[in-house]
Write a protein that holds these residues in place. Structure first.
Motif, PDB file in Angstrom:
ATOM      1  N   ALA A 175      -0.236  -2.803  -1.215  1.00  0.00           N
ATOM      2  CA  ALA A 175      -1.167  -3.491  -0.320  1.00  0.00           C
ATOM      3  C   ALA A 175      -0.567  -3.672   1.074  1.00  0.00           C
ATOM      4  O   ALA A 175      -1.269  -3.533   2.079  1.00  0.00           O
ATOM      5  N   ASP A 177      -0.650  -0.195   2.704  1.00  0.00           N
ATOM      6  CA  ASP A 177      -2.035   0.167   3.004  1.00  0.00           C
ATOM      7  C   ASP A 177      -2.573  -0.785   4.076  1.00  0.00           C
ATOM      8  O   ASP A 177      -3.468  -1.590   3.845  1.00  0.00           O
ATOM      9  N   SER A 178      -2.041  -0.646   5.259  1.00  0.00           N
ATOM     10  CA  SER A 178      -2.353  -1.579   6.348  1.00  0.00           C
ATOM     11  C   SER A 178      -3.821  -1.537   6.754  1.00  0.00           C
ATOM     12  O   SER A 178      -4.353  -2.519   7.271  1.00  0.00           O
ATOM     13  N   LYS A 236      -6.245  -1.112   4.618  1.00  0.00           N
ATOM     14  CA  LYS A 236      -6.989  -1.609   3.441  1.00  0.00           C
ATOM     15  C   LYS A 236      -8.057  -0.616   2.964  1.00  0.00           C
ATOM     16  O   LYS A 236      -9.169  -0.980   2.628  1.00  0.00           O
ATOM     17  N   THR A 237      -7.646   0.661   2.900  1.00  0.00           N
ATOM     18  CA  THR A 237      -8.561   1.708   2.445  1.00  0.00           C
ATOM     19  C   THR A 237      -8.444   1.970   0.949  1.00  0.00           C
ATOM     20  O   THR A 237      -9.247   2.707   0.387  1.00  0.00           O
TER      21      THR A 237
END
Length: 183
Positions: free
Chosen positions: A12, A15-16, A18-19
């Motif tokens: 998380a 995944d900066s 947030k995809t």
């Protein structure tokens, strides 16, 4: 599972955007934070090895599979580095066997020569991981031709030329694996 929670939290953070997936540059940056510096081409190969949906990025489930592979490689490295921080070729051979890669001497020494970046016979963890990624990718390429699963392949001239080109350099090989895996 505590490990799954830690992995999900780490994923998380990486995944900066947030995809729900991470790109090769994001994975490269995250690995560098852990002192694992790889060329982008190696990180891209890591993703391709476990990109089950072939979308060019890594979902959490794909990341878990990559993590499992990397932990296995790191464990084999740690068991043989004897506090030196590197492996010598004999250690590399033993560690590859522990992981399940059984190479004959000519293949082994060819791979070692290719991944011994400083030509000093010392393989740091990042070098060993890169070598293992190459060998796993070679296994995947071989398996794509070994449709009968007999441990042998027959190649026509076009396939042979293609494979020969694959093995002429690490970068060409990685690109060739990408093409085969995508078809």
């Amino acid at each position: 599972m505590e490990n799954a929670t830690i992995l999900r939290e780490w994923f998380a953070r990486v995944d900066s955007e947030k995809t729900g997936s991470i790109s090769a540059p994001q994975l490269k940056s995250a690995l560098a934070v852990g002192n694992l510096e790889f060329p982008l081409s190696v990180v891209q190969q890591m993703i391709r090895m476990y990109d089950f949906d072939r979308n060019g990025t890594m979902s959490f489930e794909e990341f878990v599979a990559l993590n499992k592979f990397l932990l296995k490689v790191q464990q084999a490295f740690s068991e043989r580095e004897r506090g030196r921080g590197y492996l010598v070729p004999d250690d590399v051979y033993e560690a590859l066997g522990k992981i399940g890669f059984l190479l004959d001497s000519p293949a082994f020494y060819t791979v070692c020569e290719s991944f011994d970046q400083k030509k000093n016979g010392m393989f740091r963890l990042a070098d060993f991981i890169s070598l293992c990624i190459f060998v796993q990718s070679a296994r995947n390429l071989f398996n794509s031709f070994d449709t009968a699963k007999q441990g042998r392949v027959t190649l026509d001239l076009n396939q042979f030329v293609y494979c020969r080109k694959c093995y002429s350099t690490q970068t060409s090989y990685i690109n060739a694996v990408k093409l085969i895996v995508q078809t």
